[in-house]
Design an enzyme around this catalytic site. Sequence first.
Site, PDB file in Angstrom:
ATOM      1  N   GLU A 179       0.807  -1.224   0.000  1.00 52.20           N
ATOM      2  CA  GLU A 179       0.000   0.000   0.000  1.00 52.20           C
ATOM      3  C   GLU A 179       0.840   1.273   0.000  1.00 52.20           C
ATOM      4  O   GLU A 179       0.743   2.094   0.908  1.00 52.20           O
ATOM      5  CB  GLU A 179      -0.966   0.009   1.188  1.00 52.20           C
ATOM      6  CG  GLU A 179      -1.981  -1.109   1.141  1.00 52.20           C
ATOM      7  CD  GLU A 179      -3.088  -0.954   2.178  1.00 52.20           C
ATOM      8  OE1 GLU A 179      -2.989  -0.061   3.035  1.00 52.20           O
ATOM      9  OE2 GLU A 179      -4.047  -1.728   2.132  1.00 52.20           O
ATOM     10  N   GLU A 225      -5.231  -8.455   0.693  1.00 49.14           N
ATOM     11  CA  GLU A 225      -5.963  -8.112   1.915  1.00 49.14           C
ATOM     12  C   GLU A 225      -7.429  -7.863   1.588  1.00 49.14           C
ATOM     13  O   GLU A 225      -7.752  -7.272   0.553  1.00 49.14           O
ATOM     14  CB  GLU A 225      -5.429  -6.821   2.575  1.00 49.14           C
ATOM     15  CG  GLU A 225      -4.163  -6.991   3.345  1.00 49.14           C
ATOM     16  CD  GLU A 225      -3.685  -5.691   3.997  1.00 49.14           C
ATOM     17  OE1 GLU A 225      -4.524  -4.891   4.457  1.00 49.14           O
ATOM     18  OE2 GLU A 225      -2.457  -5.494   4.032  1.00 49.14           O
TER      19      GLU A 225
END
Length: 479
Positions: free
Chosen positions: A170, A379
């Site tokens: 991320e 995720e």
Amino acid sequence: MIHNKLTPFPKDFLWGAASAAYQVEGAWNEDGKGVSNWDQFVRIPGKTFKGTTGDVAVDHYHRYKEDVRLMAEMGMRAYRFSVAWTRIFPNGKGEINPKGLEFYNNLINELKANNVEPILTLYHWDLPQALQDEYGGWESRNIIKDFTAYSVELFKQFGARVKYWVSLNEQNIFTGLGYRMAAHPPGVKDDKLFYQVNHHANLANASVIKEFRKYVPDGKIGPSFAYSPAYAASSNPKDIIAAENAEELNSHWWMDIYAWGKYPKSAWSYLEKNNLAPAVEEGDFELLKESKPDFMGLNYYQTTTFEENPIEGGVTAGEMNTSGKKGTSKDGGIPGVFKTVSNPNLERTNWDWNIDPNGLRIALRRITGRYNLPILISENGLGEYDKLEENDVVNDDYRIDFVRSHVEAMQEAISDGVDLMGYCVWSFTDLLSWLNGFQKRYGFVYVNQHEEGEHDLRRIKKKSFHWYKELIETNGEKL
Ligand code: BGP
């Protein structure tokens, strides 16, 4: 399209779960580990929920055997974890710490012995503080060489046993919260620096992927991107343009670079006009272009809905809900570009995150349509309050519903032609949420850990543990 018949999940589908070093390990200053930016940041009063730290977290460092045993009991096929850079190189570079290598060696061996495929994340936000102090961490091009040296060491050590690697976790979130919102370390608000930092991170990512080919030729590597697909609030073309602006600036800005080595046109021209574009050096785009990932890692939690935002008097930065009190987040935006609005079609969690399984299908299709890469869902999960009932029971039916609906959306996407490699639910055990303490829980396994007081950290299987076990056993058939 509505499918009459769904395509089954591939036989070798990686049913898994994920974690990150800082959020599970604890042992923050043991066995020669160096200090990370997070070790330092959490000590600044007011930065985290009730001042929580990862000093102990859920003590995975000492309890990894028990945790892997539970994974094996569940029949989990893959476990995504991150390496703490400061365990390997306490100062970010130079001397290696053998004890740090030993821990991950043991963890990997334990996983392999239990038929759980390791998926190793190189960087999940815990930067060596020494590098932040020396040259500003991601603010300097020096990071490219140091991150590459650290990664190459891991390729050499673990490449024979670990075949799936995630480069940066991320990048959009750690740079956004670190350099625009000052909510993560180093706690800065500087839009120009934000884009420069990202350019360095892009180069570091590319450099590491390039090296990976030499050391782990039979492995697969990709970044994990936090993609929140943009919806337009209405069919008003001005709202559609706002949503397109969001796709360009919030998503294509990163994923285009990962997949193609170039920045999206309209975003670049907007940044140039506003004096925000990063400084680029000769050779940068060559490196970015020659380092294609094997897959796009997708961290999907929710979609975001956008509306036109006027230049004069437009909405600026919003507010996150880190208290778990529903309705306390505030919409935000960039004047002249877009603003976020709530979507009346979607339910929200207590932390104001939209629950939108169809958004996952949309994300998978958009990535496939634009980049034509395999996708690993690195995720996806639900952060909620869990109640520990008598006799150590946790009835988290809401989590089962969440995962079930997202698995359904995945199967729709596979039936649409998406090449999906696996699904890592966030998270396996409960863990520390960066800004939300321990009360926002994600795990299949409850951990008796809280913001205040001493607790025994015992592991308790939630109802969702048994449900996910059956799902894996039937390769996604039994929903
Ligand atoms: C992702 C991070 C994870 C994890 C997750 C849940 O952005 O990669 O590390 O924390 O979000 O977020 P939160 O803990 O804020 O609920």
